[in-house]
Design a protein around this motif. Structure first.
Motif, PDB file in Angstrom:
ATOM      1  N   MET A   1       0.848  -1.190   0.000  1.00 51.02           N
ATOM      2  CA  MET A   1       0.000   0.000   0.000  1.00 51.02           C
ATOM      3  C   MET A   1       0.885   1.242   0.000  1.00 51.02           C
ATOM      4  O   MET A   1       1.761   1.377   0.845  1.00 51.02           O
ATOM      5  N   PRO A  16      -3.579   0.657  -3.122  1.00 48.99           N
ATOM      6  CA  PRO A  16      -3.350  -0.670  -2.551  1.00 48.99           C
ATOM      7  C   PRO A  16      -2.554  -1.562  -3.505  1.00 48.99           C
ATOM      8  O   PRO A  16      -2.589  -1.376  -4.718  1.00 48.99           O
ATOM      9  N   GLN A  18      -2.370  -4.909  -5.331  1.00 50.10           N
ATOM     10  CA  GLN A  18      -3.328  -5.933  -5.735  1.00 50.10           C
ATOM     11  C   GLN A  18      -2.595  -7.232  -6.042  1.00 50.10           C
ATOM     12  O   GLN A  18      -1.661  -7.258  -6.834  1.00 50.10           O
ATOM     13  N   TRP A  29      -7.589  -2.648   1.068  1.00 47.79           N
ATOM     14  CA  TRP A  29      -7.923  -1.297   0.609  1.00 47.79           C
ATOM     15  C   TRP A  29      -7.938  -0.292   1.756  1.00 47.79           C
ATOM     16  O   TRP A  29      -7.948   0.914   1.538  1.00 47.79           O
ATOM     17  N   TYR A  30      -7.893  -0.795   3.004  1.00 46.88           N
ATOM     18  CA  TYR A  30      -7.852   0.095   4.168  1.00 46.88           C
ATOM     19  C   TYR A  30      -6.996  -0.553   5.244  1.00 46.88           C
ATOM     20  O   TYR A  30      -7.175  -1.737   5.537  1.00 46.88           O
ATOM     21  N   SER A  75     -13.503   5.332  -1.765  1.00 46.94           N
ATOM     22  CA  SER A  75     -13.045   4.417  -2.815  1.00 46.94           C
ATOM     23  C   SER A  75     -14.158   4.225  -3.836  1.00 46.94           C
ATOM     24  O   SER A  75     -15.337   4.356  -3.516  1.00 46.94           O
ATOM     25  N   ARG A 108      -8.005   0.844  -8.118  1.00 52.85           N
ATOM     26  CA  ARG A 108      -8.572   0.731  -6.767  1.00 52.85           C
ATOM     27  C   ARG A 108      -7.961   1.719  -5.777  1.00 52.85           C
ATOM     28  O   ARG A 108      -7.862   1.449  -4.584  1.00 52.85           O
ATOM     29  N   LYS A 109      -7.544   2.887  -6.277  1.00 51.33           N
ATOM     30  CA  LYS A 109      -7.029   3.915  -5.372  1.00 51.33           C
ATOM     31  C   LYS A 109      -8.118   4.369  -4.409  1.00 51.33           C
ATOM     32  O   LYS A 109      -9.310   4.312  -4.724  1.00 51.33           O
ATOM     33  N   CYS A 110      -7.687   4.844  -3.249  1.00 49.15           N
ATOM     34  CA  CYS A 110      -8.588   5.419  -2.260  1.00 49.15           C
ATOM     35  C   CYS A 110      -8.109   6.831  -1.945  1.00 49.15           C
ATOM     36  O   CYS A 110      -6.998   7.216  -2.299  1.00 49.15           O
TER      37      CYS A 110
END
Length: 199
Positions: A1, A16, A18, A29-30, A75, A108-110
């Motif tokens: 991450m 994140p 993957q 993702w967190y 997200s 899948r960026k946050c």
């Protein structure tokens, strides 16, 4: 991450890692600990929201009174959006500046948005689904907005005819929100964030 601070202080882009194989993909993702280390305090998880939007919909720019404000961890779980973070903190060295970050179902960026910052997005695909967890529950009396199409703000939304909600369409300009004392105070935001580090 990987965590990257945006040009608007108090906002982070999180990418994140993957792990892919023939079955699909897995990712964290967190991460409570990594985010807390980056921002200096844990993110309180008080409410989770999911919005689904058609292509060309623009939502925002929304913000909450500080204290307590409302930090967000955002997200995009389906489709793609262009997410905007705006510094609305009166007295901030970067007041009025903004940055756009693409959130989608591929990378899948946050995005982490701290208390006092404005947040909005434009749906780039039909059925774009945005998930966000918030540090405080919704408080109708303490929630506000700045018009997302304010020419003085000048956010470069990538649509010719943005579709707004009735509420966002009548939101005040940045100048009016400033003149009427609606915007958060930078010092108050800093003091509130410092109090979270001590608790």
């Amino acid at each position: 991450m990987r965590l990257r601070e945006l040009s608007v202080p108090g906002a982070l882009e999180i990418t994140p890692e993957q792990l892919r194989d023939p079955r699909g993909a897995f990712m964290e993702w967190y991460r409570f600990d990594l985010l807390a280390e980056a921002v200096g305090h844990p993110l309180r998880l008080a409410q989770g929201n999911l919005s689904v939007s058609g292509r060309g919909v623009v939502r925002g720019i929304h913000f909450a009174d500080v204290p307590p404000g409302q930090a967000k961890y955002v997200s995009c779980v389906r489709g793609a959006v262009l997410d905007a973070v705006v510094d609305l903190r009166v007295g901030s060295p970067t007041f009025g500046t903004w940055e756009l970050v693409r959130l989608d179902e591929v990378e899948r960026k946050c995005l982490y948005v701290c208390e006092g910052l404005g947040h909005g997005f434009c749906a780039l695909t039909d059925g774009a689904a945005l998930s966000y967890i918030c540090s405080e529950t919704y408080n109708p009396g303490g929630e506000h907005g700045v018009h997302p199409l304010d020419p003085d703000l000048g956010i470069a939304w990538p649509v010719d005819e943005p579709r707004l909600s009735a509420k966002d369409a009548v939101a005040p300009s940045l100048a009016r929100a400033l003149a009427t004392g609606l915007l958060p105070d930078y010092t108050a935001c800093q003091e509130y964030t410092a109090s979270l580090r001590l608790s």
